[in-house]
Design a protein around this motif. Structure first.
Motif, PDB file in Angstrom:
ATOM      1  N   THR A 149       2.394   9.743   2.704  1.00 44.71           N
ATOM      2  CA  THR A 149       2.954  10.904   3.437  1.00 44.71           C
ATOM      3  C   THR A 149       3.923  10.390   4.459  1.00 44.71           C
ATOM      4  OG1 THR A 149       1.537  10.363   5.540  1.00 44.71           O
ATOM      5  CG2 THR A 149       0.275  11.854   3.906  1.00 44.71           C
ATOM      6  N   ASP A 150       4.673  11.393   4.762  1.00 43.79           N
ATOM      7  CA  ASP A 150       5.877  11.008   5.861  1.00 43.79           C
ATOM      8  C   ASP A 150       5.363  10.326   6.913  1.00 43.79           C
ATOM      9  OD1 ASP A 150       7.659  12.480   4.346  1.00 43.79           O
ATOM     10  OD2 ASP A 150       7.557  14.329   5.648  1.00 43.79           O
ATOM     11  N   ASP A 151       4.387  10.635   7.434  1.00 41.85           N
ATOM     12  CA  ASP A 151       3.652   9.659   8.699  1.00 41.85           C
ATOM     13  C   ASP A 151       3.637   7.994   8.094  1.00 41.85           C
ATOM     14  OD1 ASP A 151       3.702  11.772  10.356  1.00 41.85           O
ATOM     15  OD2 ASP A 151       1.727  11.987  10.120  1.00 41.85           O
ATOM     16  N   THR A 200       6.788   6.422   7.698  1.00 41.20           N
ATOM     17  CA  THR A 200       7.446   6.305   9.100  1.00 41.20           C
ATOM     18  C   THR A 200       6.967   5.157   9.631  1.00 41.20           C
ATOM     19  OG1 THR A 200       8.183   8.615   9.406  1.00 41.20           O
ATOM     20  CG2 THR A 200       7.971   7.199  11.393  1.00 41.20           C
ATOM     21  N   SER A 201       5.553   4.921   9.585  1.00 41.71           N
ATOM     22  CA  SER A 201       4.774   3.973  10.137  1.00 41.71           C
ATOM     23  C   SER A 201       5.226   2.361   9.409  1.00 41.71           C
ATOM     24  CB  SER A 201       3.183   4.187  10.052  1.00 41.71           C
ATOM     25  OG  SER A 201       2.427   3.276  10.429  1.00 41.71           O
ATOM     26  N   VAL A 202       5.272   2.538   8.199  1.00 39.50           N
ATOM     27  CA  VAL A 202       5.509   1.479   7.593  1.00 39.50           C
ATOM     28  C   VAL A 202       6.808   0.911   7.921  1.00 39.50           C
ATOM     29  CG1 VAL A 202       6.160   0.172   5.104  1.00 39.50           C
ATOM     30  CG2 VAL A 202       4.229   1.674   5.699  1.00 39.50           C
ATOM     31  N   GLY A 203       7.769   1.818   7.974  1.00 40.34           N
ATOM     32  CA  GLY A 203       9.494   1.610   8.394  1.00 40.34           C
ATOM     33  C   GLY A 203       9.393   1.046   9.713  1.00 40.34           C
ATOM     34  N   VAL A 204       8.679   1.520  10.707  1.00 37.01           N
ATOM     35  CA  VAL A 204       8.602   0.875  12.092  1.00 37.01           C
ATOM     36  C   VAL A 204       8.180  -0.451  12.128  1.00 37.01           C
ATOM     37  CG1 VAL A 204       7.576   1.208  14.464  1.00 37.01           C
ATOM     38  CG2 VAL A 204       8.488   3.271  13.218  1.00 37.01           C
ATOM     39  N   ASN A 263       0.848  -1.200  -0.173  1.00 39.84           N
ATOM     40  CA  ASN A 263       0.052  -0.104  -0.037  1.00 39.84           C
ATOM     41  C   ASN A 263       0.911   1.288   0.097  1.00 39.84           C
ATOM     42  OD1 ASN A 263      -2.379  -1.472  -0.074  1.00 39.84           O
ATOM     43  ND2 ASN A 263      -2.504  -1.444   2.200  1.00 39.84           N
ATOM     44  N   ALA A 264       1.952   1.031   0.737  1.00 41.67           N
ATOM     45  CA  ALA A 264       2.976   2.468   0.862  1.00 41.67           C
ATOM     46  C   ALA A 264       3.520   2.579  -0.663  1.00 41.67           C
ATOM     47  CB  ALA A 264       3.969   2.015   1.918  1.00 41.67           C
TER      48      ALA A 264
END
Length: 139
Positions: free
Chosen positions: A61-63, A66-70, A53-54
């Motif tokens: 968005t940056d959020d 970041t969420s996917v990275g975490v 999805n990302a």
């Protein structure tokens, strides 16, 4: 540096070990450890819906990044920690071969010194090169 009762004590200024360069003979045990940790499970993490999805470009968005990275980091950590006990003895043998420290001493190291040794191996240029070559197999 002091060694007492099979416990390795290290100060902040010095490490209680030195690691030799990785060599061809290390490939076999490294491969066994990486395989045991679950390289196939990493593929599942990378192909997760969150990542799909990302990278689809929808509302990124940056959020979201970041969420996917975490999420990916936590999933990777879960795979590694879940499978780590399966290769405990192999890791001790591998670190012993690299450092010249007896396996029993490595087993008895304080956790911070042991993890420091593991991190030092992962940060070695030869290790990074090995991972780079192996990753070409999956392209």
């Amino acid at each position: 540096m002091e060694t007492t009762n099979l416990h390795v004590v290290q100060t902040d200024e010095e490490k209680a070990y030195t690691l030799r360069a990785l060599e061809a003979r290390d490939v076999f045990l490294m491969s066994k450890i990486i395989s045991t940790i679950g390289i196939n499970e990493f593929k599942d993490v990378v192909q997760s819906d969150a990542i799909k999805n990302a990278i689809s470009g929808k509302d990124v968005t940056d959020d979201v990044v970041t969420s996917v990275g975490v999420t990916v980091m936590l999933d990777f950590a879960n795979v590694i920690l879940g499978n780590l006990p399966k290769c405990e003895k192999d890791i001790y043998a591998f670190l012993s071969g690299l450092s010249g420290i007896d396996k029993k001493q490595i087993e008895s190291m304080p956790m911070n010194a042991f993890m420091g040794m593991v991190i030092d191996v992962i940060q070695k240029e030869e290790f990074k090169d090995f991972i780079g070559v192996v990753s070409k197999l999956f392209k």
